[in-house]
Enzyme design. Sequence first.
Site, mmCIF file in Angstrom:
data_model
loop_
_atom_site.group_PDB
_atom_site.id
_atom_site.type_symbol
_atom_site.label_atom_id
_atom_site.label_comp_id
_atom_site.label_asym_id
_atom_site.label_seq_id
_atom_site.Cartn_x
_atom_site.Cartn_y
_atom_site.Cartn_z
ATOM 1 N N PRO A 31 26.590 34.027 26.918
ATOM 2 C CA PRO A 31 27.475 33.683 28.037
ATOM 3 C C PRO A 31 28.089 34.912 28.702
ATOM 4 C CG PRO A 31 28.613 33.302 25.947
ATOM 5 C CD PRO A 31 27.183 33.635 25.606
ATOM 6 N N GLY B 173 26.935 41.217 26.942
ATOM 7 C CA GLY B 173 27.918 42.294 27.113
ATOM 8 C C GLY B 173 28.062 42.780 28.546
ATOM 9 N N TYR C 121 18.793 34.866 12.102
ATOM 10 C CA TYR C 121 19.675 35.996 12.394
ATOM 11 C C TYR C 121 19.829 36.911 11.171
ATOM 12 C CZ TYR C 121 20.986 33.264 16.553
ATOM 13 O OH TYR C 121 20.966 32.537 17.726
HETATM 14 N N1 LIG Z 1 19.362 29.773 20.784
HETATM 15 C C1 LIG Z 1 18.956 30.970 21.132
HETATM 16 O O1 LIG Z 1 17.764 31.229 21.359
HETATM 17 C C2 LIG Z 1 19.988 32.063 21.255
HETATM 18 C C3 LIG Z 1 19.667 33.267 21.922
HETATM 19 C C4 LIG Z 1 20.668 34.228 22.048
HETATM 20 C C5 LIG Z 1 21.933 34.001 21.508
HETATM 21 N N2 LIG Z 1 22.201 32.833 20.836
HETATM 22 C C6 LIG Z 1 23.560 32.558 20.271
HETATM 23 O O2 LIG Z 1 24.536 32.789 21.260
HETATM 24 C C7 LIG Z 1 25.474 33.753 20.819
HETATM 25 C C8 LIG Z 1 25.993 34.558 21.982
HETATM 26 O O3 LIG Z 1 24.941 35.179 22.727
HETATM 27 P P1 LIG Z 1 24.637 36.746 22.646
HETATM 28 O O4 LIG Z 1 25.175 37.260 21.396
HETATM 29 O O5 LIG Z 1 23.189 36.909 22.954
HETATM 30 O O6 LIG Z 1 25.378 37.405 23.889
HETATM 31 P P2 LIG Z 1 26.853 37.418 24.478
HETATM 32 O O7 LIG Z 1 27.731 36.502 23.752
HETATM 33 O O8 LIG Z 1 26.675 37.244 25.936
HETATM 34 O O9 LIG Z 1 27.280 38.946 24.210
HETATM 35 C C9 LIG Z 1 27.758 39.349 22.976
HETATM 36 C C10 LIG Z 1 27.952 40.862 22.948
HETATM 37 O O10 LIG Z 1 28.773 41.277 24.027
HETATM 38 C C11 LIG Z 1 29.693 42.281 23.582
HETATM 39 N N3 LIG Z 1 31.020 41.649 23.651
HETATM 40 C C12 LIG Z 1 31.361 40.375 23.284
HETATM 41 N N4 LIG Z 1 32.645 40.129 23.554
HETATM 42 C C13 LIG Z 1 33.149 41.244 24.084
HETATM 43 C C14 LIG Z 1 34.428 41.599 24.573
HETATM 44 N N5 LIG Z 1 35.428 40.733 24.594
HETATM 45 N N6 LIG Z 1 34.600 42.849 25.067
HETATM 46 C C15 LIG Z 1 33.587 43.732 25.102
HETATM 47 N N7 LIG Z 1 32.345 43.454 24.650
HETATM 48 C C16 LIG Z 1 32.127 42.223 24.155
HETATM 49 C C17 LIG Z 1 29.284 42.635 22.172
HETATM 50 O O11 LIG Z 1 28.237 43.610 22.158
HETATM 51 P P3 LIG Z 1 28.458 45.181 22.389
HETATM 52 O O12 LIG Z 1 29.837 45.513 21.899
HETATM 53 O O13 LIG Z 1 27.372 45.829 21.616
HETATM 54 O O14 LIG Z 1 28.282 45.377 23.848
HETATM 55 C C18 LIG Z 1 28.668 41.350 21.698
HETATM 56 O O15 LIG Z 1 27.774 41.550 20.646
HETATM 57 C C19 LIG Z 1 24.706 34.546 19.749
HETATM 58 O O16 LIG Z 1 25.552 35.243 18.866
HETATM 59 C C20 LIG Z 1 23.936 33.431 19.080
HETATM 60 O O17 LIG Z 1 24.778 32.726 18.189
HETATM 61 C C21 LIG Z 1 21.242 31.871 20.726
#
Ligand SMILES: NC(=O)c1ccc[n+]([C@@H]2O[C@H](COP(=O)([O-])OP(=O)(O)OC[C@H]3O[C@@H](n4cnc5c(N)ncnc54)[C@H](OP(=O)(O)O)[C@@H]3O)[C@@H](O)[C@H]2O)c1
Length: 318
Positions: free
Chosen positions: A207, A211, A61
Amino acid sequence: MSEISSETRFLHAIEMGLGTWQWGDRIVWQYGHGYSVEEVRQAFQTSIHEGIYFIDTAELYGNGLSERLLGRFLKETDQPVLIATKFFPVPWRFRKAALPRALKGSLARMGIENVDLYQIHWPSPLMSTETMMEGMAECVKSGLARTAGVSNFGQSRMLAAYSALARHNVPLASNQVHYSLLSREVEKNGTLARCKELGIRLIAYSPLEKGLLTGKYSSENPPPGVRGSQYAELLKKLPSVIKLLQEIGQNHGDKTISQVALNWLICKGALPIPGAKNSQQAEMNAGGTGWQLTEEQIARLDHATDNIREYSSRPPSS
Ligand SMILES: NC(=O)c1ccc[n+]([C@@H]2O[C@H](COP(=O)([O-])OP(=O)(O)OC[C@H]3O[C@@H](n4cnc5c(N)ncnc54)[C@H](OP(=O)(O)O)[C@@H]3O)[C@@H](O)[C@H]2O)c1
């Protein structure tokens, strides 16, 4: 459910974590545009304040920046924090010694002596699961990692990892996979059930479907950057799901759309790790814990999203 080993029990007691891919990543998350170090510092501090103390990062990251920022923030708190990071099996890493070596690099960036969970980020065609797990077992036995996990492993690879680690008397602690109301593959192909059976904690990444499950994006207002094209099709099917999440939230003590989406995962037995760019997002996401949707509400959400994508019912071979 099978007996959960004493070493990995702590993971099963955690309701939600915090994802930190956003911290330093410019390609997908546009770090530096609209949010920067101060905002992510506040996301960290608010999470800890709200009782979210399991933090997921990776050496990948922001090319190490996520780990370095986390290391800085850890020094600024006296609260206990649990850290998970990941090993990326790039092609030139094919020996088991690559794992403790890479982990030492992560630990140095974070300024800590060990992590609570070390995960293989993705399976690799060049490094066998057996070799990876030998390296993992070494990390655990040397005390650099408290537990060992995998990520993006399909059922058969996960079982191979489980057995390989068992030969070293190390339990497989977790499998971190894509899981949300809009991506239910692991539920449909039996991976979630298998994890429960074997006492492996299923950690749900993306999850909030990056977003989409917050209600702020639509076909007319798509998320910025690569997410917009990635989700063009799914965005068209989103309005009815958002409407239902909103209705359920309103009837359940005014929970927000994202809080209902996260609570649905907790009710399914997963550990969601939503990413947060700032304090407001971290605070809202933490509000997805400490309560439970009713069986009827879960069933309605299941029904509304059952056919949102095509799922294969057979376990994937990866
Ligand atoms: N193992 C793997 O291959 C893998 C792959 C993906 C992710 N991950 C891990 O999983 C974590 C979470 O997944 P993700 O980051 O892909 O997606 P996510 O948690 O589904 O979405 C995060 C994004 O949603 C928006 N958001 C989050 N909370 C919010 C709220 N309360 N209100 C409004 N907007 C909100 C923000 O982006 P905006 O404000 O720009 O919309 C934020 O960056 C990552 O940070 C990482 O640690 C692991």
